[in-house]
Design a protein around this motif. Structure first.
Motif, short mmCIF file in Angstrom:
data_model
loop_
_atom_site.label_atom_id
_atom_site.label_comp_id
_atom_site.label_asym_id
_atom_site.label_seq_id
_atom_site.Cartn_x
_atom_site.Cartn_y
_atom_site.Cartn_z
N ASP A 149 18.31 -5.63 -4.34
CA ASP A 149 16.98 -5.04 -4.40
C ASP A 149 16.89 -4.00 -5.49
N SER A 150 17.99 -3.31 -5.74
CA SER A 150 17.95 -2.27 -6.76
C SER A 150 17.84 -2.85 -8.16
N ASP A 151 18.19 -4.16 -8.31
CA ASP A 151 18.12 -4.79 -9.62
C ASP A 151 16.76 -5.40 -9.92
N ILE A 152 15.86 -5.40 -8.91
CA ILE A 152 14.54 -6.00 -9.12
C ILE A 152 13.73 -5.10 -10.04
N PRO A 153 13.19 -5.63 -11.12
CA PRO A 153 12.39 -4.81 -12.03
C PRO A 153 11.19 -4.22 -11.30
N GLU A 154 10.88 -2.99 -11.62
CA GLU A 154 9.75 -2.33 -10.98
C GLU A 154 8.44 -2.80 -11.60
N VAL A 155 7.42 -2.91 -10.73
CA VAL A 155 6.10 -3.29 -11.18
C VAL A 155 5.45 -2.07 -11.83
N PRO A 156 4.81 -2.23 -12.98
CA PRO A 156 4.14 -1.09 -13.60
C PRO A 156 3.11 -0.49 -12.67
N PRO A 157 2.99 0.83 -12.60
CA PRO A 157 2.03 1.47 -11.69
C PRO A 157 0.61 1.08 -12.05
N SER A 158 -0.23 0.96 -11.01
CA SER A 158 -1.63 0.61 -11.23
C SER A 158 -2.38 1.77 -11.85
N THR A 159 -3.40 1.44 -12.61
CA THR A 159 -4.20 2.45 -13.28
C THR A 159 -5.36 2.90 -12.39
N ASP A 160 -5.91 4.06 -12.70
CA ASP A 160 -7.04 4.60 -11.96
C ASP A 160 -8.33 3.99 -12.50
N SER A 161 -9.01 3.20 -11.67
CA SER A 161 -10.24 2.53 -12.10
C SER A 161 -11.49 3.20 -11.57
N THR A 162 -11.38 4.47 -11.15
CA THR A 162 -12.54 5.19 -10.63
C THR A 162 -13.56 5.42 -11.75
N PRO A 163 -14.84 5.13 -11.50
CA PRO A 163 -15.86 5.36 -12.54
C PRO A 163 -15.89 6.82 -12.98
N GLU A 164 -16.20 7.04 -14.24
CA GLU A 164 -16.21 8.40 -14.80
C GLU A 164 -17.26 9.28 -14.11
N ILE A 165 -18.35 8.68 -13.66
CA ILE A 165 -19.40 9.47 -13.00
C ILE A 165 -18.85 10.11 -11.73
N LEU A 166 -18.10 9.32 -10.95
CA LEU A 166 -17.52 9.88 -9.72
C LEU A 166 -16.44 10.90 -10.04
N GLY A 175 -7.59 0.19 -3.50
CA GLY A 175 -6.56 -0.71 -4.00
C GLY A 175 -7.14 -2.06 -4.37
N GLY A 176 -6.41 -3.12 -4.03
CA GLY A 176 -6.86 -4.46 -4.34
C GLY A 176 -7.62 -5.10 -3.20
N ILE A 177 -8.14 -6.30 -3.45
CA ILE A 177 -8.84 -7.04 -2.40
C ILE A 177 -7.89 -7.36 -1.26
N MET A 178 -6.65 -7.70 -1.59
CA MET A 178 -5.67 -8.04 -0.56
C MET A 178 -5.37 -6.84 0.34
N ASP A 179 -5.49 -5.63 -0.19
CA ASP A 179 -5.27 -4.44 0.64
C ASP A 179 -6.31 -4.31 1.74
N ARG A 180 -7.48 -4.86 1.51
CA ARG A 180 -8.57 -4.76 2.48
C ARG A 180 -8.61 -5.97 3.42
N LYS A 183 2.27 0.73 -4.63
CA LYS A 183 1.39 1.37 -3.65
C LYS A 183 0.30 0.42 -3.18
N ASP A 184 -0.31 -0.30 -4.11
CA ASP A 184 -1.39 -1.23 -3.80
C ASP A 184 -1.15 -2.56 -4.49
N PHE A 185 -1.81 -3.60 -4.00
CA PHE A 185 -1.69 -4.91 -4.63
C PHE A 185 -2.33 -4.92 -6.01
N ALA A 186 -3.40 -4.16 -6.18
CA ALA A 186 -4.10 -4.07 -7.46
C ALA A 186 -4.97 -2.83 -7.43
N ASP A 187 -5.75 -2.63 -8.48
CA ASP A 187 -6.67 -1.49 -8.54
C ASP A 187 -8.11 -1.97 -8.70
N THR A 188 -8.42 -3.07 -8.02
CA THR A 188 -9.76 -3.66 -8.13
C THR A 188 -10.83 -2.73 -7.61
#
Length: 443
Positions: free
Chosen positions: A16-33, A365-370, A355-360
């Protein structure tokens, strides 16, 4: 031991320690919020983002419900494709450094094949009148399973041809990854649509149960609240739009939800067990009579306070829709077993350090998280309908059919006996008249 070590060296064995890490998801929150909530702490900022987007998604969901069952089917299909994309993307990000050929292409190809199979079965079951008018569709439906098998077999052969030396085990891992993802997303979404065809209420109540359970679990640390889902089921059971099975009308080329509501959605009277009658009863003030009025005046003359006399009215019967009883089973599963779908998804994400499946959806998180709990709920509802709803209705229909057939047999026997009786009576009268004629001739 040396031979075994050489064989293991040819395989791709990693911890498990040799499994490459998934790049962290980006913040997709709208700038207005972001600007509006810039002065809040991260905890409350996340609260408001989740709350605003939750209300937006619920509003959109109500709009789709208003647009009809066909739009709900498209929504289920869209969610299925997005969930599949999120899970497959995780696998691709983890193992992209190995440059495995055709992984994503074959994954999407298998998704197409499985959807073709399931939706073809749905078309054959629910659109029979529409298919009979199209000769091309008749050919596809007749050989549907053979075509589906051929498509899958083509993808299977392509996978075998794509095997690369020293990555055999890893490629079979990814092959299994794709099929498990198909099992989780496509199969469950197909069951959701099957539930929808049984009546929109079988689609809305389970989904609402899981949604309310998730929302309550999230806000429990802030507030306390409850959602009376049994009242929600009572409200939906009053409208044909929600309780009637979804059927395709070949004349109008539209889905219709018009029917005479079954007994499941008609008010029934139920006897309350004796142990619960007093508990569920209500206290009402007693009607005053002359003796009691005198008894109440006496304490007042003595300067004592008057005590209100009450009695408990026993609740012997209760009127409710039978579906409300079934909604208790659905909500119980959503509260006790449904969260295990979320636990499974959490373990999956921890295994790949994400942390999440995606940042949709910002804050969610992602749709799968919901929808991690919704898929498990869909399977339960489908099994519940086939076990406790459809089976009972089929047996009842068979009994009614047998009763009608028996009644026809009795009527036939009754008419036959009456006919024979009249025939014998007519023969007797004709014989008597003939004897009278002979007597007159002799005289």
């Amino acid at each position: 031991d040396v031979v075994l070590g050489e064989r293991c060296g040819d395989l791709d064995l990693r911890n498990d320690s040799d499994i490459p890490e998934v790049p962290p998801s980006t913040d997709s929150t709208p700038e207005i919020l972001k600007k509006a909530l810039s002065g809040l702490s991260s905890r409350w900022k996340n609260w408001w983002i989740r709350g605003i987007l939750t209300l937006a998604m619920i509003s959109l969901f109500f709009l789709i419900i208003y647009l009809g069952s066909f739009m709900l089917m498209l929504l289920v299909l869209s969610i299925q494709v997005k969930c599949f994309h999120e899970i497959i993307t995780i696998g691709y990000r983890v193992y992209h450094s190995y440059e495995l050929p055709w992984f994503r292409s074959l994954s999407w190809y298998f998704l197409l094949c499985v959807n073709y199979f399931f939706y073809g079965e749905t078309v054959a079951d629910y659109f029979a009148t529409f298919v009979q008018r199209r000769e091309q569709l008749q050919f596809l439906i007749r050989y549907h399973r053979f075509i589906s098998f051929t498509l899958y077999l083509t993808g299977f052969c392509m996978f075998v041809l794509s095997l690369v030396k020293r990555h055999y085990r890893l490629q079979f891992y990814m092959f299994a990854w794709t099929h498990v993802t198909l099992l989780i997303t496509v199969t469950q979404s197909h069951l959701v649509i099957q539930n929808l065809f049984e009546g929109m209420i079988w689609f809305l109540v389970p989904i609402s149960s899981v949604i309310c359970n998730d929302i309550t679990a999230y806000i429990f640390g802030f507030f306390f609240g409850r959602t009376p889902l049994i009242k929600f089921a009572y409200l939906l059971a009053q409208y044909q739009y929600f309780v009637c099975p979804v059927e395709y009308n070949s004349e109008t080329n539209r889905f219709v939800t018009e029917c005479a509501p079954s007994e499941l959605f008609q008010i029934q009277s139920y006897s309350v067990p004796a142990l619960l009658q007093a508990v569920l009863g209500r206290k009402i003030p007693e009607q005053p009579n002359r003796n009691k009025i005198e008894q109440s005046i006496t304490p007042l003359l003595r300067g004592e306070e008057e005590k209100t006399m009450t009695k408990t009215e026993l609740l012997e019967t209760i009127n409710m829709y039978p579906f409300q009883i079934h909604s208790i089973a659905l909500s119980t599963f959503a509260s006790l077993i449904g969260p295990f779908g979320g636990f499974f998804a959490s373990g999956f994400k921890r295994a790949f350090k994400i942390k999440d499946f995606a940042d949709t959806i910002p804050g969610h998180g992602g749709i799968m998280d919901r929808f991690d709990c919704q898929y498990l709920m869909a399977t339960f509802v489908h099994v519940y309908i086939t076990s406790f709803i459809s089976y009972v209705q089929q047996n009842k229909g068979a009994k009614e059919k047998h009763t009608k057939f028996y009644a026809r047999e009795v009527n036939f026997e009754l008419h036959a006996s009456q006919f024979l009786f009249k025939l014998v009576l007519a023969l007797h009268e004709s014989t008597a008249n003939y004897n009278k004629y002979l007597t007159k001739q002799q005289l």
